[in-house]
Scaffold this motif. Structure first.
Motif, PDB file in Angstrom:
ATOM      1  N   UNK A 442       0.829  -1.209   0.000  1.00  0.00           N
ATOM      2  CA  UNK A 442       0.000   0.000   0.000  1.00  0.00           C
ATOM      3  C   UNK A 442       0.858   1.252   0.000  1.00  0.00           C
ATOM      4  N   UNK A 443       1.923   1.169   0.813  1.00  0.00           N
ATOM      5  CA  UNK A 443       2.804   2.343   0.826  1.00  0.00           C
ATOM      6  C   UNK A 443       3.440   2.574  -0.550  1.00  0.00           C
ATOM      7  N   UNK A 444       3.815   1.440  -1.172  1.00  0.00           N
ATOM      8  CA  UNK A 444       4.377   1.593  -2.520  1.00  0.00           C
ATOM      9  C   UNK A 444       3.377   2.152  -3.493  1.00  0.00           C
ATOM     10  N   UNK A 445       2.182   1.621  -3.390  1.00  0.00           N
ATOM     11  CA  UNK A 445       1.139   2.133  -4.270  1.00  0.00           C
ATOM     12  C   UNK A 445       0.841   3.583  -3.944  1.00  0.00           C
ATOM     13  N   UNK A 448       3.378   5.551  -5.528  1.00  0.00           N
ATOM     14  CA  UNK A 448       3.173   5.631  -6.970  1.00  0.00           C
ATOM     15  C   UNK A 448       1.973   6.495  -7.330  1.00  0.00           C
ATOM     16  N   UNK A 449       0.948   6.357  -6.468  1.00  0.00           N
ATOM     17  CA  UNK A 449      -0.268   7.089  -6.793  1.00  0.00           C
ATOM     18  C   UNK A 449      -0.317   8.453  -6.141  1.00  0.00           C
ATOM     19  N   UNK A 450       0.857   8.895  -5.621  1.00  0.00           N
ATOM     20  CA  UNK A 450       0.878  10.209  -4.982  1.00  0.00           C
ATOM     21  C   UNK A 450       0.482  11.297  -5.952  1.00  0.00           C
ATOM     22  N   UNK A 451       0.883  11.086  -7.225  1.00  0.00           N
ATOM     23  CA  UNK A 451       0.542  12.100  -8.219  1.00  0.00           C
ATOM     24  C   UNK A 451      -0.940  12.106  -8.511  1.00  0.00           C
ATOM     25  N   UNK A 455      -6.000  11.821  -1.567  1.00  0.00           N
ATOM     26  CA  UNK A 455      -7.229  11.207  -1.031  1.00  0.00           C
ATOM     27  C   UNK A 455      -7.306   9.728  -1.346  1.00  0.00           C
ATOM     28  N   UNK A 456      -6.915   9.343  -2.607  1.00  0.00           N
ATOM     29  CA  UNK A 456      -6.965   7.934  -2.972  1.00  0.00           C
ATOM     30  C   UNK A 456      -5.983   7.128  -2.161  1.00  0.00           C
ATOM     31  N   UNK A 457      -4.817   7.699  -1.887  1.00  0.00           N
ATOM     32  CA  UNK A 457      -3.804   7.020  -1.080  1.00  0.00           C
ATOM     33  C   UNK A 457      -4.305   6.796   0.340  1.00  0.00           C
ATOM     34  N   UNK A 458      -4.940   7.817   0.850  1.00  0.00           N
ATOM     35  CA  UNK A 458      -5.473   7.673   2.211  1.00  0.00           C
ATOM     36  C   UNK A 458      -6.542   6.582   2.280  1.00  0.00           C
ATOM     37  N   UNK A 459      -7.329   6.532   1.200  1.00  0.00           N
ATOM     38  CA  UNK A 459      -8.341   5.463   1.165  1.00  0.00           C
ATOM     39  C   UNK A 459      -7.680   4.098   1.177  1.00  0.00           C
TER      40      UNK A 459
END
Length: 713
Positions: A442-445, A448-451, A455-459
């Motif tokens: 999840x952290x890796x994703x 990756x999805x930081x850009x 909000x999606x990362x937090x989800x």
């Protein structure tokens, strides 16, 4: 003397004149006060008030009258000035207050000084003085009540007004109040722009609408009730008309039925009369027939009576003959009993010898039996000890095996529990590692999805946290399950091992206790028997010759008793067997039993034996068969032939003769049966029955006939 008299007369006249003058002056200066008024006298230094009357001196005093009677003050509020109730409904009200000056000196003086005696009793002055106060009290109390309460609770309304105003009004006193008029203010008199009137209008409209609805409901209900009553009345009228029609129809039907019934009754009476006439005719014929039948029956009864008398005489003769036969048989039986008694004495002597021999044999057998019993007991004791030792060895072996098996099962269960615990811990660690891996992923994703967006990362982070919690919860649950299963298996194995151990222990103890009890019982029994034998031997050794003889005599009595009992039992069995044979054979026979115990059976058996002998003689003899053939096949009657042959011989002589003497006598007399009688005599001599009395032959023949008849049956 005259001067003195004259002076006294003048003095008296002056005094009288002075008194009359004083009385006149007082009557002119005294002021009488009417009821309902008060006289106020203003003097030089004070003011006096009287309610009855007083003397008023001119120049020095001033008198004023004050009306203190009750006065009315009317307060009316109507229209837009109407009284506002608590529900903002205006009410037109007119109320009258009763006020008067309080009848005390202070209050009269207070009112006189405040208003003046002339204005104190003026109506307009009172209206001006109290209008505002009374109106204020009226509004205050009216605002505390709804219009309906105000209208229905007038007493309470009035009392509250009086309470608000109070009774002390600066010298005046409020006596009472009365509500003359109280109604709702008309709607057209209200101001729609006034908020209170607007609320009152709305309230009035609601209440009037509700009341109109209720009124309408009552009207409609009244109409329905009236209509229903009309319908009920119409239904009742129709029901009455129907009942009237039914009653008329029923009455007509009953009349017709009654008429038909009367006609049928008339016809029935006529038929009964005809039937009675016919029945009388038939009854007359029947009585004639009955009389004829009675006559014939009386004739038949007379004939039957004659036959019955003849039968009774015949039966009496036969009975006498049977009594004679029984007497002969009794004499014969007494002879036989005497012979049996002699035989019984001989048998008793033989039995005594046999009994003594049996006693000796019994003593020998008892000694041998005691020796054998002792040997068997010792052998059984040895076997019991061997069995007990073997059973204890097997129980110990089985117990040790079961204990070892239980311990092995317990150890296996512990190993399985430990294995399950290790597996659960491994699965927990794997789940935790998976959760951590998911977190890392999840952290890796997330990186990756930081850009894409925080909000999606937090989800996803929340998802990973949830997955981690779920994994930990599952691992915890599995670990708890594994621990519970391991503990359960361990407890179950321990319980099984304990139960097996206790069971085997109990069984071993039970078997041991049973074996010990059986051994103890056998030992006690053998010990008691040995002690009994020892005591018996000691007692026998200690006996003297007399006691030994007595003991031997007692033993012989016991042996004789047993032999007698055995004999009685044997006779009983024989009697039962005989009874069964007799019952089987005579179950359908009609035989009169004469004699008791074994007499009847012995006589029956002797009769059967004799009958069999006669049957054998007849069957194996051609001459006898030729001679007896006509009697056996029914073509001839032996009693008839014998009756003819011995007709001339006396009955007593024939009964005492033997068979050979009777046959010889009959041959000597000759006749057509002489040859047949000679052949019969030869056969009797061959069968050695020539010396048998004729009575015994008749009895044997009868017994044989009965026995043969019973056998045939």
């Amino acid at each position: 003397m005259d001067v003195i008299s004259t002076g006294l007369g003048i003095l008296l006249a002056v005094v009288l004149l002075v008194v009359i003058a004083l009385l006149f002056m007082i009557s002119r200066l005294f002021h009488k006060v009417e009821q309902g008024k008060a006289l106020i006298i203003s003097k030089i230094n004070k003011v006096d008030v009287t309610f009855t009357g007083a003397v008023v001196l001119p120049v020095f005093n001033k008198a004023e009258l004050m009306d203190i009677s009750v006065k009315t003050i009317e307060i009316a509020r109507t229209g837009r000035e109407g009284l506002i109730c608590r529900d903002n409904i205006r009410a037109d009200i007119r109320i009258t207050f009763f006020v008067r000056v309080n009848k005390t000196v202070e209050d009269v003086v207070k009112v006189a000084q405040a208003i003046g005696t002339a204005r104190a009793s003026d109506q307009e002055t009172l209206q001006e003085l109290f209008n505002a106060k009374f109106s204020e009290a009226l509004k205050t109390v009216g605002k505390q009540l709804d219009f309906v309460d105000l209208y229905t609770q007038r007493d309470q309304f009035r009392d509250q007004i009086i309470q608000v105003i109070g009774t002390d009004l600066n010298g005046y006193s409020l006596e009472d109040a009365a509500i003359d008029y109280l109604e709702q203010t008309a709607l057209h008199s209200l101001d729609k722009n006034n908020i209170l009137d607007a609320q009152g209008i709305r309230k009035i409209t609601e209440l009037t609408a509700i009341e109109h609805v209720r009124t309408n409901e009552f009207r409609r209900r009244e109409e329905k009730e009236i209509t229903r009553q009309d319908v009920d009345a119409r239904e009742a009228i129709l029901e009455l008309e129907r009942r009237q029609a039914d009653a008329e129809t029923k009455q007509k039907r009953e009349v017709e039925t009654m008429r038909a019934r009367e006609e049928a009754e008339t016809a029935k009476v006529q038929a009964e009369e005809r039937l009675k006439a016919h029945a009388a005719h038939l009854r007359t014929d029947e009585q004639l027939g009955v009389q004829q039948e009675n006559q014939a029956r009386e004739i038949a009864v007379a004939a039957k009576n004659r036959e019955r008398v003849l039968a009774i005489e015949t039966e009496r003769i036969e009975k006498d003959r049977l009594l004679e036969v029984i007497a002969r048989e009794r004499e014969t039986e007494l002879s036989r009993i005497s012979k049996d008694k002699e035989l019984e004495g001989e048998k008793r002597s033989i039995a005594e010898v046999i009994r003594e021999r049996i006693v000796v044999e019994k003593t020998v057998a008892e000694q041998e039996e005691s020796i054998k019993r002792l040997r068997v007991v010792e052998e059984a004791e040895r076997n019991r000890q061997a069995v007990i030792i073997h059973a204890e060895a097997e129980a110990q072996e089985s117990l040790v095996k079961d204990i070892k098996a239980a311990e092995a099962s317990e150890a296996a269960a512990k190993h399985r529990a430990r294995e399950a615990l290790v597996l659960a811990e491994s699965r927990q660690q794997a789940a935790e590692l998976d959760a951590r891996a998911q977190i890392r992923l999840a952290e890796g994703v997330q990186a990756e999805m930081a850009a894409v967006g925080l909000a999606e990362v937090q989800v996803r982070e929340r998802d990973a946290a949830a997955i981690e919690k779920v994994g930990r919860a599952e691992a915890t649950v599995e670990r708890e399950k594994a621990l519970a299963v391991a503990e359960g298996e361990q407890a179950r194995a321990h319980a099984v091992a304990t139960a097996v151990r206790e069971k085997l222990k109990a069984e071993a103890e039970g078997e041991q206790a049973m074996a010990l009890a059986a051994a103890a019982t056998v030992g006690e029994k053998l010990k008691a028997e040995a002690e009994g034998l020892t005591e018996k031997a000691a007692a026998m050794a200690a006996l003297t010759d007399a006691t030994r003889s007595h003991e031997e005599y007692r033993l012989r009595l016991e042996a004789e008793k047993e032999i007698r009992l055995a004999g009685v039992n044997a006779q009983l069995k024989i009697a039962e067997a005989q009874a069964s044979v007799v019952s089987a054979g005579l179950s359908k026979a009609k035989i009169d039993i004469v004699g008791g115990d074994t007499v009847f059976f012995d006589r029956l058996m002797s009769s059967i034996t004799m009958g069999k002998a006669v049957d054998g003689f007849v069957e194996h003899s051609d001459v006898a068969r030729t001679l007896a053939g006509p009697y056996l096949d029914g073509s001839a009657s032996l009693p008839a032939d014998l009756g003819r042959a011995i007709g001339s011989i006396d009955t007593a002589d024939v009964r005492n003769l033997s068979l050979s003497a009777l046959l010889v006598k009959m041959i000597k007399e000759g006749g057509p049966d002489a040859d047949r009688l000679r052949g019969l005599l030869g056969e009797a001599q061959a069968a050695s029955t020539t010396e048998v009395p004729v009575a015994a032959l008749g009895t044997a023949g009868a017994g044989a006939g009965n026995a043969a008849g019973s056998v045939k049956q």
